[in-house]
Design an enzyme around this catalytic site. Structure first.
Site, PDB file in Angstrom:
ATOM      1  CG  HIS A 124      -1.669  -1.233   1.477  1.00 42.54           C
ATOM      2  ND1 HIS A 124      -2.909  -1.512   0.948  1.00 42.54           N
ATOM      3  CD2 HIS A 124      -1.311  -2.333   2.192  1.00 42.54           C
ATOM      4  CE1 HIS A 124      -3.289  -2.723   1.350  1.00 42.54           C
ATOM      5  NE2 HIS A 124      -2.328  -3.239   2.090  1.00 42.54           N
TER       6      HIS A 124
ATOM      7  CB  SER B   4      13.234  22.736 -13.865  1.00 39.05           C
ATOM      8  OG  SER B   4      12.416  23.870 -13.986  1.00 39.05           O
TER       9      SER B   4
ATOM     10  CD  GLU C   4       8.877  12.695 -14.867  1.00 38.82           C
ATOM     11  OE1 GLU C   4       7.862  13.377 -14.787  1.00 38.82           O
ATOM     12  OE2 GLU C   4      10.032  13.170 -14.883  1.00 38.82           O
TER      13      GLU C   4
ATOM     14  CE  LYS D 108      11.229  19.744 -10.110  1.00 42.93           C
ATOM     15  NZ  LYS D 108       9.865  19.711 -10.609  1.00 42.93           N
TER      16      LYS D 108
END
Ligand code: ARG
Length: 463
Positions: A158, A279, A292, A285
């Site tokens: 979970h 970024s 992804e 970042k």
């Protein structure tokens, strides 16, 4: 307003141009050229051997086909949508090169068995290629599994910290998944490996062809046994896409874990710069873009599977032009899967594991509670349900004291269960917890190393 403007204003030549555009597949099926020429070489050899065409014509045909192969490979091949597909392009070019003898190549053959054969050959080549790439991915995962066989991390259910495991064990879970993907490929390849060539349009042919010969020349195990099925079956492509969907799903799950692990909140791993981007606005970042994209592209494989399945589902026997639509999903899924496997292999190989952070996190959330319950069963002979209850009370006590289970004093523990003695601390550390999970397939480092070795031996034994 003319009728043409009503339904086809953008098509200058009216219906003829619209028909040409919807009918042509050359823009995508040109990828089948090598398979198409291989099929024609086998077919023409067989026609010569059987005395169906003369040796002179057959040899001219074969020389012409080799010339065309060289032309295509050198990038000197002009296409024309009026010639529809790769099959007609090659035949038309053959006629330009060798003249009328070109017309004899298509004896006892139809584009229906031709394209079915080409696609099987293409999918088979792709399967073999992808299998090798998946083996490389297993190698990369095994490299990490061995290096991090003792690195403790939280195991999750979970997405809640459940029990400590090792990072090596986690990597081996993916080695197993990829192993199943490869075995799916192997199964599908065995079923694919029958040759439809010689089914002709749908009913077979009156010419005395030798289907065993063409099947063997193209590396198939045998000819397909029913000509209707031979031209209309695309199960092999569906099975390939089903493999691709499942394999992409596996890659996507690992990609998602890498996204989570590399976040500033987790910091379990660092992705190498080669597989990340910055970024354009936030200087701090470093984004796991490759992961992804692997996650994102998984949707395409199952989309491709669905698109082919839906295309096939209402088709009456045998061939229908609908089936020309089998190619783009297969090519797209294959291309993207290959890219995803390569990116994942690179990412896994380069990944930097922050073992200290992982290990520190693996004690949070009372992940050794099960060890405590097991200890109560094993040392105090408590029924497991009672041990579960006692452990629950101890977790509550630790929570109230804002500490870990191992930080509770013996007195505090005995206030819950009088029988508990100092031996309990033996099982409360996360390292002790993982070391104790010695059941077959469990996370104890010794077991992880043994499984990694088993896999390495198995991969080394592959030819
Ligand atoms: N381009 C066609 C395809 O990919 C080849 C087969 C054409 N057959 C036919 N009967 N029109 O399916």
């Amino acid at each position: 307003m003319s009728a043409n403007e009503l339904w086809g204003g953008r098509f200058a030549k009216g219906p003829a141009e619209i028909m040409e555009r919807i009918n042509a597949s050359i823009d995508f099926d040109r990828r089948l050229y090598a398979q198409d020429i291989a099929g024609s070489m086998a077919h023409s050899s067989m026609l010569m051997d059987q005395g169906i065409i003369s040796k002179a014509d057959g040899e001219k045909i074969q020389e012409g086909l080799q010339t065309i192969l060289r032309e295509i490979e050198a990038g000197n091949f002009k296409t024309d949508p009026a010639l529809e597909d790769i099959h007609m392009h090659i035949e038309a070019r053959l006629r330009e090169i060798i003249g009328d003898a070109a017309g004899r190549l298509h004896t006892a053959r139809s584009r229906n068995d031709q394209v079915a054969t080409d696609m099987r050959l293409w999918v088979r080549d792709t399967m073999d290629h992808l299998d090798g790439e998946l083996k490389d991915l297993q190698d990369a995962l095994l490299f990490q599994a061995e290096a991090e066989a003792e690195t403790v991390m939280p195991g999750f259910t979970h997405l809640q910290a459940a029990q400590p495991v090792t990072f090596g064990h986690h990597m081996l879970a993916y080695v197993e998944m990829i192993g199943r993907d490869r075995s799916r490929l192997k199964d599908a390849r065995a079923r694919l490996n029958e040759c439809p060539l010689g089914s002709a349009a749908l009913a077979g042919t009156s010419f005395p062809i030798d289907r065993e010969m063409t099947a063997a020349a193209l590396g198939f195990d045998r000819p397909t046994a029913n000509s209707l099925d031979g031209v209309s079956d695309r199960d092999f492509a569906l099975e390939f896409l089903s493999f691709a969907s499942i394999c992409s799903m596996h890659l996507s799950r690992l990609a998602e874990e890498i996204v989570i692990w590399s976040s500033a909140q987790f910091r379990f791993v660092e992705c190498s710069d080669s597989f990340s981007t910055g970024s354009s606005i936030m200087p701090q970042k470093k984004n796991p873009d490759a992961a992804e994209l692997i996650r994102g592209k998984a949707g395409r494989s199952s989309g491709a599977f669905n698109s082919l399945l839906m295309m096939m589902k209402g088709l009456p026997m045998t061939y229908g032009k609908d089936m020309q639509e089998d190619k783009e999903p297969v090519f797209d899924a294959a291309d993207n899967l290959q890219l995803c496997i390569a990116a994942m292999t690179g990412m896994v190989r380069d990944i930097k594991v922050n073992g200290d952070i992982m290990t520190a996190a693996s004690g949070a959330g009372f992940t050794t509670a099960t060890d405590l319950a097991d200890w109560l069963v094993q040392k105090l002979d408590m029924p497991f349900r009672n041990a579960h209850h006692v452990t629950g009370a101890l977790v509550k006590l630790a929570e109230e004291n804002n500490c870990g289970l191992e930080d509770l004093s013996l007195e505090q523990m005995q206030s819950v269960e009088a029988g508990i003695h100092a031996g309990v601390y033996e099982v409360l550390g996360v390292e002790k917890s993982v070391a104790s999970r010695v059941s077959y397939g469990g996370t104890a480092p010794a077991g992880v190393k043994a499984q990694a070795k088993r896999w390495k031996d198995q991969l080394a034994g592959e030819k």
